[in-house]
Design an enzyme around this catalytic site. Structure first.
Site, mmCIF file in Angstrom:
data_model
loop_
_atom_site.group_PDB
_atom_site.id
_atom_site.type_symbol
_atom_site.label_atom_id
_atom_site.label_comp_id
_atom_site.label_asym_id
_atom_site.label_seq_id
_atom_site.Cartn_x
_atom_site.Cartn_y
_atom_site.Cartn_z
ATOM 1 C CE LYS A 266 -13.439 25.116 13.580
ATOM 2 N NZ LYS A 266 -14.378 24.686 14.634
ATOM 3 C CG ASP A 271 -13.559 19.137 14.719
ATOM 4 O OD1 ASP A 271 -12.688 18.459 15.323
ATOM 5 O OD2 ASP A 271 -14.341 19.924 15.290
ATOM 6 C CE LYS A 278 -16.435 17.436 16.220
ATOM 7 N NZ LYS A 278 -17.137 18.141 17.306
ATOM 8 C CG ASP A 289 -15.149 22.439 12.101
ATOM 9 O OD1 ASP A 289 -15.958 23.348 12.355
ATOM 10 O OD2 ASP A 289 -14.347 21.968 12.932
ATOM 11 C CG ASP A 348 -14.535 18.159 19.405
ATOM 12 O OD1 ASP A 348 -14.200 18.576 18.263
ATOM 13 O OD2 ASP A 348 -15.647 17.692 19.656
ATOM 14 C CD GLU A 350 -11.670 21.936 16.110
ATOM 15 O OE1 GLU A 350 -12.108 21.461 17.171
ATOM 16 O OE2 GLU A 350 -12.404 22.328 15.189
ATOM 17 N NE ARG A 352 -12.964 26.856 22.030
ATOM 18 C CZ ARG A 352 -13.968 26.695 22.884
ATOM 19 N NH1 ARG A 352 -13.854 27.106 24.126
ATOM 20 N NH2 ARG A 352 -15.097 26.125 22.498
HETATM 21 N N1 BES Z 1 -16.610 22.225 14.863
HETATM 22 C C1 BES Z 1 -17.110 22.015 16.176
HETATM 23 C C2 BES Z 1 -18.414 22.745 16.436
HETATM 24 C C3 BES Z 1 -19.617 22.174 15.747
HETATM 25 C C4 BES Z 1 -20.145 20.965 16.146
HETATM 26 C C5 BES Z 1 -20.233 22.876 14.753
HETATM 27 C C6 BES Z 1 -21.274 20.459 15.512
HETATM 28 C C7 BES Z 1 -21.370 22.388 14.131
HETATM 29 C C8 BES Z 1 -21.881 21.165 14.503
HETATM 30 C C9 BES Z 1 -16.096 22.502 17.200
HETATM 31 O O1 BES Z 1 -14.772 22.333 16.858
HETATM 32 C C10 BES Z 1 -16.329 21.717 18.434
HETATM 33 O O2 BES Z 1 -16.144 20.537 18.391
HETATM 34 N N2 BES Z 1 -16.721 22.376 19.492
HETATM 35 C C11 BES Z 1 -17.005 21.722 20.721
HETATM 36 C C12 BES Z 1 -16.487 22.596 21.832
HETATM 37 C C13 BES Z 1 -16.494 21.916 23.187
HETATM 38 C C14 BES Z 1 -15.500 20.801 23.200
HETATM 39 C C15 BES Z 1 -16.159 22.946 24.229
HETATM 40 C C16 BES Z 1 -18.510 21.527 20.820
HETATM 41 O O3 BES Z 1 -19.274 22.393 20.369
HETATM 42 O O4 BES Z 1 -18.922 20.482 21.310
HETATM 43 ZN ZN ZN Z 2 -14.363 22.312 14.888
HETATM 44 MN MN MN Z 3 -14.055 20.414 17.349
#
Ligand code: BES
Ligand code: ZN
Ligand code: MN
Length: 496
Positions: A266, A271, A278, A289, A348, A350, A352
């Site tokens: 990825k 992000d 966020k 990210d 967010d 994104e 996947r």
């Molecule tokens: N890159 C983030 C995951 C992440 C967040 C990794 C903080 C490390 C620290 C990912 O893209 C994300 O935002 N995931 C969301 C998914 C949710 C919207 C289902 C998350 O984990 O909040």
């Molecule tokens: Zn992300």
């Molecule tokens: Mn995200």
């Protein structure tokens, strides 16, 4: 830093600093005893004076007797009977601390007796090189003047017994390549997002292909992605001025006919969350990210460096997730490269999306196994913290091999279940699936989403959200899980 392995006794070393172990109650290791003899009892008299009693993790510097002579570090190992892998790891970190703080440019380490029971000399070499590499890592390119003093240490001789020589030499080669790969991944991770955007990430893959002729690069730009129908990748990148990229580095170290192992990283170079923005706190860390992609590039570097006799394809799927007038909205429905449709309920989620198209695209390599690596879910940090990656997948043997490699390299992975029942959380009223599965089991439902695109080959997913970087005072990329994946690939190459 350059490492070499030798069976010459450490007492004959010309290095600026010599490191030998002592066990609790001032028991000299064999190397320490022979060095003591060469130094006319300087070590034992220091011990007799009560300067150290060999407690675990203690270090004692005995300065050089005269200019040009080597100094000695007595490394406390604790009671000999209790000495184990955990102690050995701590001892390696203690060595790394002492050596990187000293002004000398060379050091000799007596490591024959540092090998814990049930481990081979190679294990110790790997552990030591990783510890020294970590302590010596700096990312100063953006600083006017260096606040942290540079590490002077250049040459490290590892002194072993004759019967350990071969194993230690092989491990030395491997661990130096792994270190170079980890450092490459760390550099990419730490590079600020205004300089590292999808095209720049693709460019750095091309640089690797220039440096190692065995790596063949393919880069798909936004036009190529459109023609292909990689609409999920494009949907994520739509809100950014910086267009997405899909990159492959193809390495053929085995015959043309052997099915490759494919790694997919990825590469969200930043992000923001997109329209599902966020919160502001620590948002800078979302430059990390792309650490899955950085891991893939680091691994490909190490693979090429070691000329592994294995076919490996490294794929980077990269976009910048930004809010904008053209950005994807919650409620948008897209048709992915696989033909399956996705309702984007949260922009967010994104990672996947960029991964699903890549997982479909890599079918063209007819892979023996596919492993994706992603900072995919904050939920992974809640579940497992910062110690371990999460591993999930559709193939028990692949998962077991990754767990084993993680344990061996101390870059661990812990399995979470990927049961069908969790798939229900991804139901959408309007498309084949939603891109989020609600709050419960966020790491698992993210993997469930990916599983729908990875049905045609053995597949495993590493969620590295908790391990790829550190926050706070020590903020910075870790280079994980390059060691885990390299151990896995080395095991695969050895099993042939
Ligand atoms: N890159 C983030 C995951 C992440 C967040 C990794 C903080 C490390 C620290 C990912 O893209 C994300 O935002 N995931 C969301 C998914 C949710 C919207 C289902 C998350 O984990 O909040
Ligand atoms: Zn992300
Ligand atoms: Mn995200």
């Amino acid at each position: 830093m350059k490492f070499s392995v030798t069976a010459v006794p450490i007492s004959q070393s010309k290095a600026r600093l010599r490191v030998v172990g002592i066990f609790r109650k001032r028991k000299l290791s064999a190397a320490a005893a022979s060095l003591d003899e060469a130094l006319d009892g300087a070590l034992s008299s220091t011990l007799k004076a009560g300067e150290s009693d060999g407690d675990a993790d203690s270090t004692l510097l005995i300065p050089a007797a005269a200019k040009g002579m080597p100094g000695t570090v007595l490394l406390g190992l604790g009671p000999r009977k209790e000495y184990n892998a955990k102690r050995a790891r701590k001892a390696c970190r203690a060595i790394a601390r002492v050596l990187t703080e000293r002004p000398g440019d060379s050091a000799a380490l007596a490591i024959a007796e540092l090998v814990p029971p049930d481990h081979d000399p190679g294990w110790l070499v790997h552990t030591l090189v990783a510890a020294l590499g970590d302590a010596a890592y700096r990312f100063n390119h953006y600083k006017g003047k260096e606040e942290v003093p540079p590490v002077r240490l250049q040459h490290i001789d590892l002194h072993v017994n004759e019967d350990q020589l071969e194993d230690a030499r092989q491990a030395c080669l491997e661990s130096e390549a792994i270190l170079a790969g980890s450092n490459h991944a760390r550099d990419l991770g730490n590079t600020p997002p205004n300089d590292l955007y999808p095209e720049a990430l693709a460019e750095s893959a091309l640089d690797l292909a220039k440096q190692y002729r065995k790596l063949k690069a393919t880069v798909l730009d936004e036009k190529a992605l459109e023609e292909l129908g990689a609409n999920a990748i494009l949907a994520v990148g739509r809100g950014s001025e910086r267009p997405p990229r899909l990159v492959a580095l193809d390495y053929r170290g085995a015959g043309k006919d052997e099915a490759p192992i494919v790694l997919v990283g990825k590469g969200i170079t930043f992000d923001t969350g997109g329209i599902s923005l966020k919160p502001g706190e620590a948002m800078d860390e979302m430059k990390y990210d792309m650490c899955g992609a950085a891991t893939v590039l680091g691994v490909m570097k190490a693979v090429a460096e070691l000329k592994l006799r294995l076919n490996v394809v490294g794929v980077v799927t990269s976009a910048e997730n930004m809010p904008d007038g053209r950005a994807s909205r919650p409620g948008d429905i897209i048709k992915t490269l696989s033909g399956q449709t996705v309702e984007i309920l949260n922009t967010d989620a994104e990672g996947r999306l960029v991964l699903c198209d890549a997982l479909t695209w890599v079918e063209r390599f007819k892979p023996r196994a596919v492993i994706d690596i992603a900072t995919l879910t904050g939920a992974c940090i809640i579940a497992l913290g910062h110690q371990t990656s999460a591993v999930l997948g559709n193939d028990a043997d692949l998962i077991d091999a990754l767990k084993k490699a993680g344990t061996a390299s101390h870059d661990r992975a812990w399995e979470l279940p990927l049961w069908d029942e969790y798939q229900e959380q991804l139901k959408s009223n309007f498309a084949d699936m939603a891109n989020i599965g609600g709050r419960p089991a966020g790491t698992i439902t993210a993997a469930c989403f990916l599983a729908r695109y990875a049905e045609n080959y053995p597949w495993a997913h590493l969620d590295i959200a908790g391990v790829a970087w550190k926050s706070g005072k020590e903020k910075g990329a870790t280079g994980r899980p390059v060691p885990l994946l390299m151990r896995y690939l080395l095991d695969q190459a050895a099993a042939k």
